[in-house]
Design an enzyme around this catalytic site. Structure first.
Site, mmCIF file in Angstrom:
data_model
loop_
_atom_site.group_PDB
_atom_site.id
_atom_site.type_symbol
_atom_site.label_atom_id
_atom_site.label_comp_id
_atom_site.label_asym_id
_atom_site.label_seq_id
_atom_site.Cartn_x
_atom_site.Cartn_y
_atom_site.Cartn_z
ATOM 1 N N ASP A 1 4.811 -6.979 25.662
ATOM 2 C CA ASP A 1 3.773 -7.879 26.183
ATOM 3 C C ASP A 1 3.513 -7.570 27.661
ATOM 4 O O ASP A 1 2.615 -8.152 28.280
ATOM 5 C CB ASP A 1 4.108 -9.361 25.939
ATOM 6 C CG ASP A 1 5.409 -9.805 26.566
ATOM 7 O OD1 ASP A 1 6.119 -8.967 27.147
ATOM 8 O OD2 ASP A 1 5.728 -11.021 26.486
ATOM 9 N N SER A 2 4.271 -6.588 28.209
ATOM 10 C CA SER A 2 3.949 -6.043 29.533
ATOM 11 C C SER A 2 2.528 -5.494 29.544
ATOM 12 O O SER A 2 1.969 -5.256 30.620
ATOM 13 C CB SER A 2 4.939 -4.931 29.898
ATOM 14 O OG SER A 2 5.007 -3.956 28.875
ATOM 15 N N ASP B 1 6.543 -7.029 20.719
ATOM 16 C CA ASP B 1 6.949 -8.256 21.403
ATOM 17 C C ASP B 1 6.243 -9.471 20.824
ATOM 18 O O ASP B 1 5.030 -9.420 20.547
ATOM 19 C CB ASP B 1 6.558 -8.174 22.889
ATOM 20 C CG ASP B 1 7.736 -7.800 23.770
ATOM 21 O OD1 ASP B 1 8.897 -7.976 23.343
ATOM 22 O OD2 ASP B 1 7.486 -7.341 24.900
ATOM 23 N N LYS C 1 10.490 -8.376 18.911
ATOM 24 C CA LYS C 1 11.428 -8.649 20.010
ATOM 25 C C LYS C 1 11.127 -10.029 20.579
ATOM 26 O O LYS C 1 9.964 -10.389 20.785
ATOM 27 C CB LYS C 1 11.324 -7.575 21.094
ATOM 28 C CG LYS C 1 12.236 -7.869 22.309
ATOM 29 C CD LYS C 1 12.428 -6.662 23.211
ATOM 30 C CE LYS C 1 11.294 -6.396 24.147
ATOM 31 N NZ LYS C 1 10.982 -7.481 25.089
ATOM 32 N N GLU D 1 12.514 -13.098 23.558
ATOM 33 C CA GLU D 1 13.307 -13.345 24.767
ATOM 34 C C GLU D 1 14.134 -14.616 24.593
ATOM 35 O O GLU D 1 13.609 -15.643 24.158
ATOM 36 C CB GLU D 1 12.371 -13.510 25.978
ATOM 37 C CG GLU D 1 11.574 -12.246 26.281
ATOM 38 C CD GLU D 1 10.654 -12.381 27.485
ATOM 39 O OE1 GLU D 1 10.724 -13.411 28.208
ATOM 40 O OE2 GLU D 1 9.853 -11.457 27.709
ATOM 41 N N GLU E 1 17.713 -6.765 30.717
ATOM 42 C CA GLU E 1 16.790 -6.447 31.816
ATOM 43 C C GLU E 1 17.307 -7.004 33.137
ATOM 44 O O GLU E 1 17.637 -8.193 33.242
ATOM 45 C CB GLU E 1 15.395 -7.015 31.501
ATOM 46 C CG GLU E 1 14.405 -6.721 32.637
ATOM 47 C CD GLU E 1 12.940 -6.952 32.286
ATOM 48 O OE1 GLU E 1 12.637 -7.315 31.124
ATOM 49 O OE2 GLU E 1 12.098 -6.770 33.184
HETATM 50 O O1 KIV Z 1 7.205 -6.102 27.647
HETATM 51 C C1 KIV Z 1 7.920 -5.130 27.917
HETATM 52 O O2 KIV Z 1 7.455 -4.022 28.236
HETATM 53 C C2 KIV Z 1 9.361 -5.316 27.858
HETATM 54 C C3 KIV Z 1 10.213 -4.236 28.466
HETATM 55 C C4 KIV Z 1 10.186 -4.369 29.934
HETATM 56 C C5 KIV Z 1 11.593 -4.244 27.921
HETATM 57 O O3 KIV Z 1 9.832 -6.291 27.366
#
Ligand code: KIV
Length: 279
Positions: A58-59, A97, A127, A129, A196
């Protein structure tokens, strides 16, 4: 086509990576290379390069869409980018994510939303958090057949609570809590955990205690694998590149130079070139 030709083609196909392979790699002491990607073209190049895991992070909200945090990213946007990455990938494990508020409200909503990333997006895994606070949800996702990668330490979706993107678990008490969170995720059925921005000694201890793999970002060299945001690794994020990210190319500068060159040639009439007329 005869059988031996078919077998030859099969043997030359790259062997697909599945979630359980990450545990095997940990056991063999083979490091896991993971990069983010958000589109088919980049995913295809990383797949060809032998990257083991491609994360549709989600970056993308920050590096592609210009937001200052990951919070505005929607599930529809994640599904859209996941589909593109999956189209470009043959071998790598594709992890998507789950964006903010798509898994925190209830396990039922989490199953429905993760289901979209798997069913519509084509991801192999999701993924999430969090630690003990999401362990029940992780267990429910695993129960319905959705592999889960965890994410501990700096959780960007909690940026407002954390007061910025800063290193986490620096006190002994916070480190103890993070280790408990890691165990809770492993017990809930997660097959791997991203660590992280935490001290490298803590990342080393977590990695030694768990039988599932850890993938570090800003967490030192002792994790079972490493992940970077692809545009950081390719030198395209300029001043926004975090200090721990190594630049393996300087594509940002090359792109600006190429665009400048093109602009000059268009304005000066150098492109397109005039065709010679045969006399
Ligand atoms: O969203 C993302 O790119 C991430 C990485 C920084 C692990 O979660």
């Amino acid at each position: 086509m005869n059988e031996s030709k078919l077998n030859e083609i099969k043997a030359s196909e790259p062997k697909k990576i599945w979630p359980h392979h990450l545990k095997d790699m940990k056991q063999r002491g083979e490091k896991i290379a993971m990069l983010t990607a958000y589109d088919a073209l980049m995913a295809r190049m990383f797949d060809q390069a032998g990257i083991d895991v491609i994360l549709v992070g989600d970056s993308l909200g920050m590096v592609l869409l210009g937001y200052s945090t990951t919070l505005p990213v929607t599930l529809d946007e994640m599904v859209h980018h996941t589909k593109a990455v999956v189209r470009g990938t043959r071998r790598a494990l594709v992890v998507a994510d789950m964006p903010f508020l798509t898994y925190q409200v209830s396990a039922e909503e989490a199953v429905r939303n993760a289901g979209r990333l798997i069913q519509e997006g084509g991801a192999n895994s999701v993924k999430l958090e969090g630690g003990r606070n999401i362990a029940e949800t992780v267990a429910r996702l695993v129960e319905v057949g959705i592999p889960v990668m965890g994410h501990l330490g700096l959780n960007p979706q909690s940026v407002n609570q954390l007061g910025g993107f800063r290193q986490q678990a620096k006190t002994r008490e916070d480190a103890r809590r993070l280790i408990e969170d890691a165990h809770a995720l492993e017990s809930a059925g997660a097959y791997s955990i991203v660590l992280e921005s935490i001290p490298e000694d803590l990342a080393r201890d977590v990695t030694a205690e768990l039988s599932i793999s850890t993938i570090g970002i800003g967490a030192g060299p002792h994790c079972d694998g490493q992940v970077l945001v692809c545009y950081d690794a390719l030198g395209m994020t300029g001043d926004g590149t975090p200090s721990f990210a190594k630049r393996y190319a300087q594509l940002g500068a090359e792109i600006v130079a190429a665009a400048k060159h093109y602009s000059e040639e268009v304005k000066e009439g150098g492109f397109p070139a005039h065709k010679r007329v045969a006399s």
